[in-house]
Design an enzyme around this catalytic site. Structure first.
Site, PDB file in Angstrom:
ATOM      1  N   ASP A  13     -50.330 -17.419  24.463  1.00  0.00           N
ATOM      2  CA  ASP A  13     -51.282 -16.361  24.791  1.00  0.00           C
ATOM      3  C   ASP A  13     -52.645 -17.027  25.006  1.00  0.00           C
ATOM      4  O   ASP A  13     -52.908 -17.573  26.070  1.00  0.00           O
ATOM      5  CB  ASP A  13     -51.262 -15.360  23.633  1.00  0.00           C
ATOM      6  CG  ASP A  13     -52.082 -14.115  23.883  1.00  0.00           C
ATOM      7  OD1 ASP A  13     -52.304 -13.767  25.044  1.00  0.00           O
ATOM      8  OD2 ASP A  13     -52.511 -13.472  22.899  1.00  0.00           O
TER       9      ASP A  13
ATOM     10  N   PHE B  32     -49.008  -6.339  25.929  1.00  0.00           N
ATOM     11  CA  PHE B  32     -48.437  -6.719  24.643  1.00  0.00           C
ATOM     12  C   PHE B  32     -46.933  -6.454  24.667  1.00  0.00           C
ATOM     13  O   PHE B  32     -46.497  -5.354  24.979  1.00  0.00           O
ATOM     14  CB  PHE B  32     -49.101  -5.972  23.484  1.00  0.00           C
ATOM     15  CG  PHE B  32     -48.790  -6.627  22.166  1.00  0.00           C
ATOM     16  CD1 PHE B  32     -49.510  -7.746  21.746  1.00  0.00           C
ATOM     17  CD2 PHE B  32     -47.760  -6.173  21.368  1.00  0.00           C
ATOM     18  CE1 PHE B  32     -49.200  -8.387  20.559  1.00  0.00           C
ATOM     19  CE2 PHE B  32     -47.447  -6.809  20.170  1.00  0.00           C
ATOM     20  CZ  PHE B  32     -48.170  -7.915  19.764  1.00  0.00           C
TER      21      PHE B  32
HETATM   22  P1  XMP Z   1     -52.077 -17.745  20.857  1.00  0.00           P
HETATM   23  O1  XMP Z   1     -53.097 -16.705  21.238  1.00  0.00           O
HETATM   24  O2  XMP Z   1     -52.575 -18.644  19.789  1.00  0.00           O
HETATM   25  O3  XMP Z   1     -51.007 -16.846  20.206  1.00  0.00           O
HETATM   26  O4  XMP Z   1     -51.520 -18.462  22.053  1.00  0.00           O
HETATM   27  C1  XMP Z   1     -49.714 -17.074  20.125  1.00  0.00           C
HETATM   28  C2  XMP Z   1     -49.169 -16.088  19.134  1.00  0.00           C
HETATM   29  O5  XMP Z   1     -49.725 -14.773  19.308  1.00  0.00           O
HETATM   30  C3  XMP Z   1     -48.727 -13.814  19.175  1.00  0.00           C
HETATM   31  N1  XMP Z   1     -48.687 -13.005  20.416  1.00  0.00           N
HETATM   32  C4  XMP Z   1     -47.854 -12.014  20.652  1.00  0.00           C
HETATM   33  N2  XMP Z   1     -46.895 -11.484  19.875  1.00  0.00           N
HETATM   34  N3  XMP Z   1     -46.414  -9.923  21.581  1.00  0.00           N
HETATM   35  C5  XMP Z   1     -46.179 -10.434  20.352  1.00  0.00           C
HETATM   36  O6  XMP Z   1     -45.287  -9.949  19.677  1.00  0.00           O
HETATM   37  C6  XMP Z   1     -47.372 -10.395  22.405  1.00  0.00           C
HETATM   38  O7  XMP Z   1     -47.555  -9.884  23.515  1.00  0.00           O
HETATM   39  C7  XMP Z   1     -48.135 -11.494  21.910  1.00  0.00           C
HETATM   40  N4  XMP Z   1     -49.141 -12.219  22.433  1.00  0.00           N
HETATM   41  C8  XMP Z   1     -49.454 -13.145  21.485  1.00  0.00           C
HETATM   42  C9  XMP Z   1     -47.446 -14.560  18.931  1.00  0.00           C
HETATM   43  O8  XMP Z   1     -47.191 -14.561  17.547  1.00  0.00           O
HETATM   44  C10 XMP Z   1     -47.691 -15.970  19.375  1.00  0.00           C
HETATM   45  O9  XMP Z   1     -46.987 -16.912  18.620  1.00  0.00           O
END
Ligand code: XMP
Ligand code: MG
Length: 181
Positions: free
Chosen positions: A102, A151
């Protein structure tokens, strides 16, 4: 079960086909090796289970659990190790398996940490990639599906620990965020 809150983004058959392709690519890239696949708990557990069963190279498995602080849907950038690897990775070909990239904050933090432990190689395989949301530059070596900034839940991914069991990847409609979880 509130299915009206969910819209299927990736069906079982679409996921199955892509996981098979990823496993074929990974098997080619690691031919003659026995990589250590590191699943990032909890979200990667379904993807990892499907991926390893499609590999044609032997592999070993370990897990980490990291906490990304913030709300249920947004990371604020502070990451901490909740459960570390069971052993050293010095000299191992390590492949981190994650559910989604993300902002990129969690994986850049994890890659830096595991990279400091002298693995023979270190790569990342992520099922989903929300490229538009990057806060830090990060490219996974293997990506299942680029997805829009919505999401998503299911196939291991959760919202407040719900929906991990769903066999599809679904968009959680906006209305669901306003309700109690
Ligand atoms: P980052 O922002 O550090 O985040 O790249 C990665 C973590 O954020 C969570 N994440 C999600 N979890 N649906 C989810 O269930 C989503 O759309 C989503 N976007 C981010 C996830 O835990 C991932 O490991
Ligand atoms: Mg995760």
């Amino acid at each position: 079960m509130g299915q009206d809150k969910l819209e299927v983004l990736l069906s079982r058959s679409v996921i199955e086909r892509r996981v098979w392709e990823l496993a074929a690519q990974i098997s080619r890239d690691y031919e003659g090796e026995e990589p250590l696949l590191v699943g990032v708990l909890k979200g990667s557990f379904v993807f990892l289970a499907d991926l390893v069963r499609n590999l044609s190279v032997p592999c070993r498995l370990d897990f980490v659990q990291v906490a990304s602080y913030g709300s249920a849907t947004k990371t604020c950038g502070e990451v901490a190790m909740v459960k570390d690897l069971g052993g050293p990775i010095c000299g191992c070909h390590v492949l981190i398996v994650e559910d989604i990239v993300d902002t990129g904050l969690t994986l850049s933090w994890l890659v830096k940490l595991l990279g400091s432990r002298q693995p023979a190689s270190l790569r990342v395989c992520a099922l989903l990639d929300k490229k538009d949301r990057r806060v830090v530059p990060f490219e996974a070596d293997y990506v299942g599906f680029p997805i829009p900034d919505r999401f998503v839940v299911g196939y291991g991914l959760d919202y407040g620990e719900k929906y991990r069991f769903l066999p599809e990847v679904c968009v959680l409609r906006e209305a669901a965020f306003q309700e109690d979880i």
